[in-house]
Design a protein around this motif. Structure first.
Motif, PDB file in Angstrom:
ATOM      1  N   ALA A  55      33.477  24.843  42.153  1.00 14.76           N
ATOM      2  CA  ALA A  55      33.931  25.678  42.847  1.00 14.76           C
ATOM      3  C   ALA A  55      34.762  26.862  42.703  1.00 14.76           C
ATOM      4  N   ALA A  56      35.396  27.330  41.641  1.00 13.80           N
ATOM      5  CA  ALA A  56      36.009  28.290  40.918  1.00 13.80           C
ATOM      6  C   ALA A  56      34.525  29.420  40.848  1.00 13.80           C
ATOM      7  N   ASN A  57      34.204  28.921  40.377  1.00 13.49           N
ATOM      8  CA  ASN A  57      32.752  29.467  39.664  1.00 13.49           C
ATOM      9  C   ASN A  57      32.254  29.331  39.912  1.00 13.49           C
ATOM     10  N   ILE A  58      32.054  28.828  41.325  1.00 15.35           N
ATOM     11  CA  ILE A  58      31.005  30.155  43.004  1.00 15.35           C
ATOM     12  C   ILE A  58      31.772  31.105  43.487  1.00 15.35           C
ATOM     13  N   THR A  59      32.886  30.605  43.808  1.00 16.00           N
ATOM     14  CA  THR A  59      33.877  31.407  44.300  1.00 16.00           C
ATOM     15  C   THR A  59      33.868  32.671  43.561  1.00 16.00           C
ATOM     16  N   LEU A  60      34.123  32.857  42.318  1.00 17.68           N
ATOM     17  CA  LEU A  60      34.444  33.775  41.480  1.00 17.68           C
ATOM     18  C   LEU A  60      32.897  34.865  41.603  1.00 17.68           C
ATOM     19  N   GLY A  61      31.805  33.496  41.255  1.00  9.70           N
ATOM     20  CA  GLY A  61      30.509  34.805  41.878  1.00  9.70           C
ATOM     21  C   GLY A  61      30.152  35.385  42.841  1.00  9.70           C
ATOM     22  N   CYS A  62      30.076  34.891  43.579  1.00  5.98           N
ATOM     23  CA  CYS A  62      30.477  35.488  45.184  1.00  5.98           C
ATOM     24  C   CYS A  62      31.743  36.689  45.696  1.00  5.98           C
ATOM     25  N   ASP A  63      32.604  36.323  44.749  1.00  2.00           N
ATOM     26  CA  ASP A  63      33.498  37.428  44.776  1.00  2.00           C
ATOM     27  C   ASP A  63      32.951  39.015  43.521  1.00  2.00           C
ATOM     28  N   LEU A  64      32.279  38.774  42.642  1.00  3.46           N
ATOM     29  CA  LEU A  64      31.966  39.782  41.531  1.00  3.46           C
ATOM     30  C   LEU A  64      30.732  40.188  42.464  1.00  3.46           C
ATOM     31  N   MET A  65      30.003  39.573  42.751  1.00  2.00           N
ATOM     32  CA  MET A  65      29.366  39.821  44.127  1.00  2.00           C
ATOM     33  C   MET A  65      28.888  41.354  44.928  1.00  2.00           C
ATOM     34  N   ARG A  66      29.775  40.678  45.730  1.00  2.89           N
ATOM     35  CA  ARG A  66      30.315  41.766  46.811  1.00  2.89           C
ATOM     36  C   ARG A  66      31.643  42.655  46.253  1.00  2.89           C
ATOM     37  N   GLY A  67      31.556  42.587  45.092  1.00  4.12           N
ATOM     38  CA  GLY A  67      32.475  44.068  44.419  1.00  4.12           C
ATOM     39  C   GLY A  67      33.759  43.315  44.888  1.00  4.12           C
ATOM     40  N   LYS A  68      34.326  42.589  45.578  1.00  8.09           N
ATOM     41  CA  LYS A  68      36.025  42.378  45.491  1.00  8.09           C
ATOM     42  C   LYS A  68      36.855  42.830  44.151  1.00  8.09           C
ATOM     43  N   LEU A  69      36.026  42.229  43.104  1.00  8.55           N
ATOM     44  CA  LEU A  69      36.920  42.502  42.099  1.00  8.55           C
ATOM     45  C   LEU A  69      36.885  44.345  41.795  1.00  8.55           C
ATOM     46  N   GLY A  70      36.783  44.594  41.272  1.00 11.77           N
ATOM     47  CA  GLY A  70      35.760  46.314  41.421  1.00 11.77           C
ATOM     48  C   GLY A  70      34.978  46.477  41.285  1.00 11.77           C
ATOM     49  N   SER A  71      34.936  47.594  40.486  1.00 13.11           N
ATOM     50  CA  SER A  71      33.399  48.062  39.845  1.00 13.11           C
ATOM     51  C   SER A  71      34.128  48.183  38.332  1.00 13.11           C
ATOM     52  N   SER A  72      35.373  48.898  38.042  1.00 12.77           N
ATOM     53  CA  SER A  72      35.166  49.172  36.420  1.00 12.77           C
ATOM     54  C   SER A  72      35.540  47.401  35.399  1.00 12.77           C
TER      55      SER A  72
END
Length: 112
Positions: A55-72
């Motif tokens: 679940a943690a890996n899927i959530t992180l992947g989705c957040d990364l694809m949506r740009g929630k983690l930023g761009s830098s």
């Protein structure tokens, strides 16, 4: 764990990563002890461990694809560490409480 500022730098990110690694090792040690006891509690803990990781890996992947983690790169790494830290801290607290409940009371020395 430290709180990385809004504009994370690599030193702060490294310290957060080090803290996450240290806390993860504590959780791993507690889980190994729990699994070594066997029984239904160990089976539940093993299932929980795998489920949380997926679940943690899927959530992180989705957040990364949506740009929630930023761009830098700094923001992405810092956000990833923060993402995993939440689960690791919660597991350390939960497993620590369970470990204390299983341990017998230590005798208190009355020597003065």
């Amino acid at each position: 764990m430290t709180t990385t500022p809004k504009t994370p730098n690599w030193f702060d990110i490294g310290m957060d990563a080090w803290a996450l690694a240290a806390e993860s090792n504590m959780v791993i040690a507690m889980r190994i002890g729990s699994l070594a006891l066997g029984g239904p509690n160990a089976a539940r803990e093993a299932e929980r461990m795998v489920t949380e990781k997926v679940a943690a890996n899927i959530t992180l992947g989705c957040d990364l694809m949506r740009g929630k983690l930023g761009s830098s790169p700094e923001a992405i790494v810092s956000g990833s560490i923060a993402h995993y830290s939440k689960t690791v801290v919660a597991n350390r607290k939960r497993l620590g409480i369970r470990l204390l409940r299983r341990c017998p009371k230590l005798p208190v020395s009355r020597n003065k």
